[in-house]
Design an enzyme around this catalytic site. Structure first.
Site, PDB file in Angstrom:
ATOM      1  N   TYR A  54       0.783  -1.238   0.000  1.00 36.55           N
ATOM      2  CA  TYR A  54       0.000   0.000   0.000  1.00 36.55           C
ATOM      3  C   TYR A  54       0.814   1.287   0.000  1.00 36.55           C
ATOM      4  O   TYR A  54       0.258   2.364  -0.191  1.00 36.55           O
ATOM      5  CB  TYR A  54      -0.989  -0.021   1.171  1.00 36.55           C
ATOM      6  CG  TYR A  54      -2.053  -1.080   0.968  1.00 36.55           C
ATOM      7  CD1 TYR A  54      -3.109  -0.848   0.105  1.00 36.55           C
ATOM      8  CD2 TYR A  54      -1.960  -2.316   1.602  1.00 36.55           C
ATOM      9  CE1 TYR A  54      -4.069  -1.820  -0.118  1.00 36.55           C
ATOM     10  CE2 TYR A  54      -2.916  -3.301   1.387  1.00 36.55           C
ATOM     11  CZ  TYR A  54      -3.971  -3.047   0.516  1.00 36.55           C
ATOM     12  OH  TYR A  54      -4.919  -4.016   0.293  1.00 36.55           O
TER      13      TYR A  54
ATOM     14  N   PHE B 146     -10.781  -3.957  11.031  1.00 32.65           N
ATOM     15  CA  PHE B 146     -11.993  -3.807  10.240  1.00 32.65           C
ATOM     16  C   PHE B 146     -11.777  -4.396   8.852  1.00 32.65           C
ATOM     17  O   PHE B 146     -12.495  -4.137   7.934  1.00 32.65           O
ATOM     18  CB  PHE B 146     -12.394  -2.316  10.156  1.00 32.65           C
ATOM     19  CG  PHE B 146     -11.291  -1.389   9.711  1.00 32.65           C
ATOM     20  CD1 PHE B 146     -11.041  -1.173   8.372  1.00 32.65           C
ATOM     21  CD2 PHE B 146     -10.501  -0.733  10.657  1.00 32.65           C
ATOM     22  CE1 PHE B 146     -10.025  -0.318   7.965  1.00 32.65           C
ATOM     23  CE2 PHE B 146      -9.504   0.151  10.265  1.00 32.65           C
ATOM     24  CZ  PHE B 146      -9.267   0.347   8.910  1.00 32.65           C
TER      25      PHE B 146
END
Length: 407
Positions: free
Chosen positions: A119, A407
């Site tokens: 990322y 999450f």
């Protein structure tokens, strides 16, 4: 690529599970994520009738330095089918997501990375760490503060409505006190209680203890116990899920309870703040098996709005030269002026004081990674003498930023 439709969720989620190894999750976990899915913020990439890419963006409010809750897109469930790698699928989904997040007026995007190498090229920087510990409670003792004995501890059913509500009330009071914490929107209160039997690996069902003062809940701990015996006797493990408290006495009372559970000799915790206070209560920190791991990655989607949303420990007046090839609307010079009361950040043609990429800006944003340390690694360049020290001190946080759950 298109927005996910409810009737396609099972197929979409099945492809996500397959991309992460193909081991089915429990029905309870699958149902929880289905209920939390915000379909207008989730996308899939399709090759004909086959789903080959998945990605989502939860709508969060994350605490930033100064205590303000700021809109942040929680990037999640990103996968590409093994048959469709190296075709630009991931890049296309990242492009679509960041364009969408900008259009929604959300200045930040955050994620937890299955593989950190992925990322950085999209502008995400590692901003928080999680502390892990394996504490030998047979040899480590706690020194607790005054008032600890005034706390009443009560075992309670974790999923009882009143117990869950009391714990969530404590959690909600803690959220503004630490950067990186997320306000839990309706539905998210069930995540800490997720406890499928298939995931216990020999441990007990989830247990809960409440800390009370004069009948009011001022803290809680949720944990399980994994029994174990050898020829010398019991040596079970307390596996701490989460713990929050509103004051030092309640906090210490909960940790002392965990240390003293019968038939156990170890407390394990997998995600605590880097500066968690129990480290100052123990008699022997070397017998606590400490380790650190990267946790939350932050990306400034709108540099100006993001830097204006937080406060600064000391006055800052600095011009950043920001590099952001993936989101070119952020590129260029920004003047940040701020202090403990607020900040402004606007475009400028003034000479730059510091040069960095949006990735480094994300790492430093919550105050857990210093601009000075990034500069020492050659990731930030000082163009005006003294600007680095000024900005690095201003960006710092009194407490370590921390993401309490994934999450």
């Amino acid at each position: 690529m298109r927005v996910l439709r409810p009737e396609k969720w099972d197929e979409w989620y099945g492809k996500l599970v397959l991309a992460f190894g193909g081991v089915d999750e429990s029905p309870e976990e699958r149902a929880l994520w289905n209920g939390l899915t915000e379909f207008d913020r989730f996308i899939g990439t399709w090759d004909g009738d086959e789903c080959v890419g998945t990605a989502g963006a939860f709508s969060f409010r994350m605490t930033v330095p100064g205590g303000t809750p700021v809109k942040a897109a929680g990037i999640t469930m990103v996968s590409v089918a093994a048959t469709h790698r190296r075709r630009g699928v991931l890049t296309s989904m990242m492009r679509r997501q960041l364009d969408d997040i900008r259009s929604w007026g959300e200045p930040l995007a955050v994620l937890t990375a299955s593989e950190p190498v992925i990322y950085g090229r999209f502008g995400y920087g590692a901003a928080t760490q999680q502390l892990r510990a394996e504490i030998d409670t047979s040899r480590v003792r706690l020194s607790v503060p005054a008032g600890t004995d005034d706390i009443r501890l009560r075992l309670a059913e974790p999923d009882a409505d009143a117990v869950r509500d009391a714990c969530e009330a404590v959690y909600a009071q803690r959220v503004p006190t630490r950067p990186g914490m997320m306000a839990r929107l309706p539905g998210w209160e069930h995540l800490p209680l997720l406890d499928p039997e298939s995931d216990r690996k020999g441990a007990s069902p989830l247990q809960c203890v409440l800390a009370e003062r004069e009948g009011e809940v001022v803290g809680y701990a949720r944990y399980s116990i994994k029994p174990e015996w050898d020829a010398a006797g019991p040596k079970g493990t307390v596996e701490l899920r989460d713990l929050e408290a509103l004051d030092p006495a309640a906090y210490a009372a909960l940790w002392r309870f965990l240390f003293d559970i019968d038939l156990t000799s170890t407390v394990k915790t997998y995600n605590r703040p880097a500066d968690d206070a129990w480290q100052h209560l123990v008699s022997d920190i070397r017998r606590c098996g400490l380790s650190m791991r990267d946790s939350l990655y932050v990306r400034t989607v709108d540099v100006g709005a993001a830097l204006e949303a937080r406060t600064y420990q000391t006055p800052v007046d600095v011009v950043f030269e920001v590099e952001d090839a993936f989101c070119p609307w952020n590129e260029g010079r920004w003047r940040l002026s701020g202090d403990t009361k607020g900040a402004s950040c606007e475009r400028t043609t003034d000479s730059a004081d510091l040069a960095l990429s949006v990735r480094e800006l994300g790492s430093a944003y919550l105050g857990g990674v210093s601009l000075a340390s990034l500069a020492a690694a050659g990731r930030v360049r000082e163009l005006r003498q003294g600007a680095l020290a000024e900005a690095s001190l201003g960006f710092s946080s009194d407490v370590a930023p921390w993401l309490p759950h994934g999450f």
